[in-house]
Structure formats: C-alpha cells, structure tokens
Motif scaffolding. Structure first.
Motif, PDB file in Angstrom:
ATOM      1  N   TYR A 287      -5.520   0.581  -4.002  1.00 48.20           N
ATOM      2  CA  TYR A 287      -5.258   1.469  -2.863  1.00 48.20           C
ATOM      3  C   TYR A 287      -6.372   2.494  -2.642  1.00 48.20           C
ATOM      4  O   TYR A 287      -6.773   2.751  -1.504  1.00 48.20           O
ATOM      5  CB  TYR A 287      -3.933   2.205  -3.056  1.00 48.20           C
ATOM      6  N   THR A 288      -6.861   3.102  -3.714  1.00 45.56           N
ATOM      7  CA  THR A 288      -7.865   4.156  -3.573  1.00 45.56           C
ATOM      8  C   THR A 288      -9.079   3.671  -2.789  1.00 45.56           C
ATOM      9  O   THR A 288      -9.575   4.362  -1.887  1.00 45.56           O
ATOM     10  CB  THR A 288      -8.303   4.675  -4.952  1.00 45.56           C
ATOM     11  N   TYR A 300      -1.147   9.872   0.521  1.00 47.31           N
ATOM     12  CA  TYR A 300      -0.629   8.538   0.838  1.00 47.31           C
ATOM     13  C   TYR A 300      -0.819   7.570  -0.322  1.00 47.31           C
ATOM     14  O   TYR A 300       0.015   6.690  -0.550  1.00 47.31           O
ATOM     15  CB  TYR A 300      -1.273   8.007   2.124  1.00 47.31           C
ATOM     16  N   ARG A 301      -1.900   7.735  -1.060  1.00 46.74           N
ATOM     17  CA  ARG A 301      -2.080   6.876  -2.226  1.00 46.74           C
ATOM     18  C   ARG A 301      -0.950   7.116  -3.225  1.00 46.74           C
ATOM     19  O   ARG A 301      -0.398   6.168  -3.802  1.00 46.74           O
ATOM     20  CB  ARG A 301      -3.433   7.137  -2.892  1.00 46.74           C
ATOM     21  N   GLN A 302      -0.624   8.383  -3.441  1.00 48.83           N
ATOM     22  CA  GLN A 302       0.456   8.695  -4.375  1.00 48.83           C
ATOM     23  C   GLN A 302       1.782   8.110  -3.906  1.00 48.83           C
ATOM     24  O   GLN A 302       2.560   7.581  -4.700  1.00 48.83           O
ATOM     25  CB  GLN A 302       0.582  10.212  -4.552  1.00 48.83           C
ATOM     26  N   ILE A 316       5.166   3.191   4.607  1.00 47.67           N
ATOM     27  CA  ILE A 316       4.138   4.204   4.320  1.00 47.67           C
ATOM     28  C   ILE A 316       2.853   3.875   5.070  1.00 47.67           C
ATOM     29  O   ILE A 316       2.217   4.756   5.667  1.00 47.67           O
ATOM     30  CB  ILE A 316       3.880   4.300   2.811  1.00 47.67           C
ATOM     31  N   LEU A 317       2.475   2.616   5.069  1.00 40.86           N
ATOM     32  CA  LEU A 317       1.240   2.212   5.759  1.00 40.86           C
ATOM     33  C   LEU A 317       1.374   2.414   7.265  1.00 40.86           C
ATOM     34  O   LEU A 317       0.435   2.864   7.923  1.00 40.86           O
ATOM     35  CB  LEU A 317       0.922   0.749   5.450  1.00 40.86           C
ATOM     36  N   ALA A 318       2.541   2.111   7.803  1.00 40.05           N
ATOM     37  CA  ALA A 318       2.770   2.316   9.241  1.00 40.05           C
ATOM     38  C   ALA A 318       2.682   3.798   9.591  1.00 40.05           C
ATOM     39  O   ALA A 318       2.104   4.186  10.611  1.00 40.05           O
ATOM     40  CB  ALA A 318       4.127   1.729   9.645  1.00 40.05           C
TER      41      ALA A 318
END
Length: 327
Positions: A287-288, A300-302, A316-318
């Motif tokens: 993800y990072t 958002y990564r967390q 979350i991605l949306a």
C-alpha cells in the motif's frame, strides 16, 4: 534479439527481479501487464522443495499469463539443489535460475546465495550438476563478490558459462554491501566486454528511472536490465523505460485512478491466489508504494492495513478517490 536458449526476449529485455515476499504471482501479474519481459519467482529453498514444505511448494505456482517465467532456487548442498531443480522443472517454467546472490545472513553464511562466492570450485560444480539434471535453460543471478577484496566476477562468469548456464544477471554490489551504497556497474561491463563471454549479461542495481536505464544501457553495453525495488508498488517503471527508449520522452506518471485501479487488480489477483483473508494480509506491504505522494497517505494506509475484508478495503479506496477528486 536477446535469447536464452530458444526463449526470445526482444532487443533489450527488462527483467523483474526475484524478491522474497514481493514477486509472487499477484505482483508479477501487474508487472507483466506493464511491460516486464521476463520474470522470476521468489527464491525457493531447495531443502523446502525436497521436504515438500507448503511455503516452498506454493512458490512454484506459475500462470500462463506470466510466461516466459523462471523459477529460482537456492541452497548449499549440491545433491539437494539437483533434486530441487528437477522438482522445479516439473512445474514447467521457461527456465531455471540459481540464486548465488542473496546476502542475508541465514542464507549467505550457510554457504548458499552469495556465500558460494567464497568457494568458486563448488559453485562451478554445483552449477554443472544442475545443468546436467534438467532440460531447461539454466541461468544465474549473482553479486560482484563477497567483499571488495574478493571481487572475481569475470572468473565467476567464465566458470558459470563453462558449467553450461545460458544467461547471467549481475547485481553490482558485494555481499558485504547488502543493499547499501551505489551499485558499481563497471564490473558488469568488464564481464560483458570480456572476449570469452558469449552468454547474455543482464545488469541489476539502482535502476529507478528511464533516464538511468538508458544511460546504463549505453555506457555499459549490457544485454538487458533487471529491475527490483523500483518496481515495488510502481510496476509502471517497465512501460516508462520502454517508452523513453523508443521516444526519448518521459511518459506521464499514472494518475490517481490508474494507481488505484492497478492496486485493485493486484489485490484481486492476491485474493484469487490465496483467498480473501490471506490475500488482504499480504497486500498490506504494497500500500505505501502504491499510494506514495498522495495527500493523507498515512491515514489511508493505516485504514487499509487495519481492514480485514474486501468490502472494507474497496470502501476505503473509493473514499480516497472521491476525496482527492473533490480537492
């Protein structure tokens, strides 16, 4: 045309490096889509294959969309490597690669990986035995030497060629360097330019931009480039290099939608390969890099790392896309 055995790889192939816990089938899928010409599995323990350890056997999984692909094995015992080579061949890769470059202590200090560079006669014997054991083309990935005082890479290349390998990739660092400092490609050029060397020579180390790829191709005369860390979370590096070689222009970087779409495609492959729970867990390490440079990336990564199911991840991605599009 660069060839390994009967495998045609184009005029100047770009190879995806075998990277432990990274270059699994889901990651290879997106790298292939973005232009990788030849890819390798994660390195696989010879002893693990012989004992039929689940983790080792799972790494033999290869898919038609990945071809041509090589399976890479490592180990310190000649007979074990012979047996493992036969097991790997049964998985029907295009070629078999031997790891003589891994620098980590629990591999190299046992005499496997880069550790074999301290015993070149054994390296040559082991390689010859593996070549005799399989009908596939055999290649090797190695380093310059154990340390700066023991660099014998031209001799290494000649010994390996004499043992029957059909291509060699050289990482331009010693084992002692690990992944620190700059890779020294002058030694790779010494191998490529040596009159006795007839096999393709691929360079590896520090290639992270199209400009550097072109400069190194022109300066060192190698037959192709292997890319490792620069591709993690950024498989576009392959198409960017190819575009730059062809046009001399920098391809525009992927926009937000493209980055998220590729991340989602990677995730779907991971879930198809290992199931939803494990696929989501193993995706966390990527993800990072996929989200690098975006606002609020840490937040958002967390959230993504804490997500335990596909529906939550997609939500979350949306949310991330909608927020950034509205900004």
């Amino acid at each position: 045309m660069v060839k390994i055995g009967n495998i045609e790889l184009g005029e100047f192939p770009l190879l995806l490096a075998p990277m432990e816990d990274v270059s699994d089938p889901p990651f290879r899928a997106v790298c292939k889509e973005k232009g990788a010409d030849l890819m390798y599995t994660e390195f696989i323990s010879a002893e693990g294959l012989i004992r039929e350890a689940d983790k080792s056997i799972k790494k033999l999984d290869i898919y038609d969309y990945e071809r041509p692909i090589g399976i890479q094995i490592f180990g310190e015992k000649i007979e074990s490597m012979r047996e493992a080579a036969a097991i790997a061949e049964a998985a029907s890769p295009a070629l078999l690669d031997i790891n003589y470059g891994c620098p980590v202590n629990n591999v190299a200090c046992r005499g496997a990986g880069a550790g074999i560079l301290l015993d070149l006669p054994k390296m040559q014997t082991m390689t010859a035995e593996i070549v005799k054991r399989v009908s596939l083309p055999v290649t090797v990935k190695t380093r310059l030497g154990w340390d700066v005082n023991s660099i014998k890479i031209v001799e290494v290349a000649q010994r390996l060629q004499d043992a029957g390998i059909q291509a060699l990739t050289i990482h331009g660092r010693t084992r002692q360097q690990m992944y620190k400092g700059e890779a020294d490609w002058s030694y790779i050029a010494d191998v490529k330019n040596h009159p006795a060397i007839r096999i393709p020579i691929f360079g590896n180390g520090d290639i992270d931009t199209p400009q550097k790829a072109l400069a190194y191709r022109n300066e060192y005369g190698i037959d192709g480039i292997m890319i490792g860390r620069a591709s993690i979370g950024y498989p576009w590096i392959f198409q960017e290099i190819k575009h730059f070689f062809k046009t001399g222009e920098q391809l525009a970087p992927p926009d937000l939608q493209e980055r998220i779409a590729t991340l989602q495609k990677h995730l779907q492959h991971a879930i198809q390969w290992k199931g939803e729970r494990t696929g989501i867990l193993e995706m966390r390490r990527h993800y990072t890099n996929y989200l690098k440079g975006l606002p609020e990336v840490k937040t958002y990564r967390q959230m993504l790392v804490e997500a335990g199911d596909l529906l939550t991840v997609e939500s979350i991605l949306a949310e991330l896309v909608n927020k950034l599009m509205a900004a």
